[in-house]
Design an enzyme around this catalytic site. Structure first.
Site, short mmCIF file in Angstrom:
data_model
loop_
_atom_site.label_atom_id
_atom_site.label_comp_id
_atom_site.label_asym_id
_atom_site.label_seq_id
_atom_site.Cartn_x
_atom_site.Cartn_y
_atom_site.Cartn_z
N ASN A 224 1.21 -1.47 -0.16
CA ASN A 224 0.01 -0.11 0.38
C ASN A 224 0.80 1.59 0.05
OD1 ASN A 224 -2.79 -1.37 0.70
ND2 ASN A 224 -2.16 -1.58 2.62
N GLY B 231 -4.03 3.35 1.40
CA GLY B 231 -4.46 2.48 2.45
C GLY B 231 -3.02 2.01 2.97
N GLN B 232 -2.30 3.05 3.36
CA GLN B 232 -1.35 3.31 3.33
C GLN B 232 -1.31 3.87 5.17
OE1 GLN B 232 2.35 4.60 1.69
NE2 GLN B 232 3.53 3.70 3.86
N SER B 233 -0.56 3.49 6.00
CA SER B 233 -1.31 3.97 7.58
C SER B 233 0.31 3.76 8.24
CB SER B 233 -2.60 3.33 8.30
OG SER B 233 -1.85 2.32 8.59
N HIS C 237 6.62 -1.31 3.74
CA HIS C 237 6.00 -2.56 3.72
C HIS C 237 5.37 -3.41 3.10
CE1 HIS C 237 3.46 0.01 5.11
NE2 HIS C 237 2.40 -0.74 5.19
N LEU C 238 5.65 -4.23 2.50
CA LEU C 238 4.91 -5.35 1.79
C LEU C 238 4.18 -6.83 3.07
CD1 LEU C 238 5.22 -6.84 -0.70
CD2 LEU C 238 6.99 -7.97 -0.05
P1 AMP Z 1 -0.94 -0.12 5.93
O1 AMP Z 1 -2.09 0.09 6.00
O2 AMP Z 1 -0.64 -1.16 4.60
O3 AMP Z 1 0.10 1.12 6.42
O4 AMP Z 1 -0.06 -1.60 7.23
C1 AMP Z 1 0.18 -2.01 8.13
C2 AMP Z 1 -0.22 -2.53 8.85
O5 AMP Z 1 0.80 -2.11 10.06
C3 AMP Z 1 -1.73 -2.94 9.26
O6 AMP Z 1 -2.16 -4.16 8.80
C4 AMP Z 1 -1.53 -2.54 10.93
O7 AMP Z 1 -2.30 -3.54 11.32
C5 AMP Z 1 0.00 -3.51 11.11
N1 AMP Z 1 0.78 -3.13 12.18
C6 AMP Z 1 0.65 -2.15 12.80
N2 AMP Z 1 1.20 -2.03 14.33
C7 AMP Z 1 1.43 -2.98 14.22
C8 AMP Z 1 2.53 -3.41 15.00
N3 AMP Z 1 2.68 -2.93 16.35
N4 AMP Z 1 2.94 -5.10 15.20
C9 AMP Z 1 1.99 -5.68 14.00
N5 AMP Z 1 0.96 -4.40 13.27
C10 AMP Z 1 1.49 -3.97 13.02
#
Ligand code: AMP
Length: 115
Positions: A88, A94-96, A101-102
């Site tokens: 993302n 949808g990147q949060s 990260h993959l």
């Molecule tokens: P994105 O929305 O593509 O940026 O994905 C971020 C991902 O990080 C989401 O799927 C979250 O569930 C995951 N995430 C956030 N904090 C953590 C954490 N501390 N450990 C593992 N996964 C996490």
């Protein structure tokens, strides 16, 4: 190594907050997603802080390939020869978390197009 003080994935890479690590190499770390969207849902991140995969391709192109290699290993070691890899990139996509990260997703049928 580049890191950003308030970045959650930098803290995981540094071992400052816990994560369920499933694979690691010199440049990448793979750990289970906290909120899994499939029976296998792992994130593969570069150890260095880079905001997204486009930027990673500019500054550390070999690490982009390394993330994919690690992702393939995580999926196949878990017995999945069918898996989805997702970067993302940007808020609308949808990147949060703004540390590249993959997502590695496997273990259930996956719809196309994605939501
Ligand atoms: P994105 O929305 O593509 O940026 O994905 C971020 C991902 O990080 C989401 O799927 C979250 O569930 C995951 N995430 C956030 N904090 C953590 C954490 N501390 N450990 C593992 N996964 C996490």
């Amino acid at each position: 190594m580049w890191r950003v003080a308030d970045c959650i994935f930098c803290k995981i890479v540094a071992g400052e907050i816990p994560a369920d690590v499933v694979a690691e190499t010199e440049t990448a770390l793979a750990f289970r997603d906290l909120n899994p969207q499939a029976p296998l849902h792992v994130l593969v991140v570069p150890r260095a802080h880079v905001a997204d995969v486009g930027e990673l391709a500019d500054v550390e192109p070999a690490t982009v390939a390394e993330l994919v290699r690690v992702a393939r290993g995580v999926a196949t070691d878990a017995g999945h020869d069918s898996y989805r890899l997702v970067f993302n990139t940007g808020e609308e996509a949808g990147q949060s978390v703004f540390h590249a990260h993959l997502h590695v997703l496997a273990g259930r049928p996956q719809a196309w197009p994605p939501g």
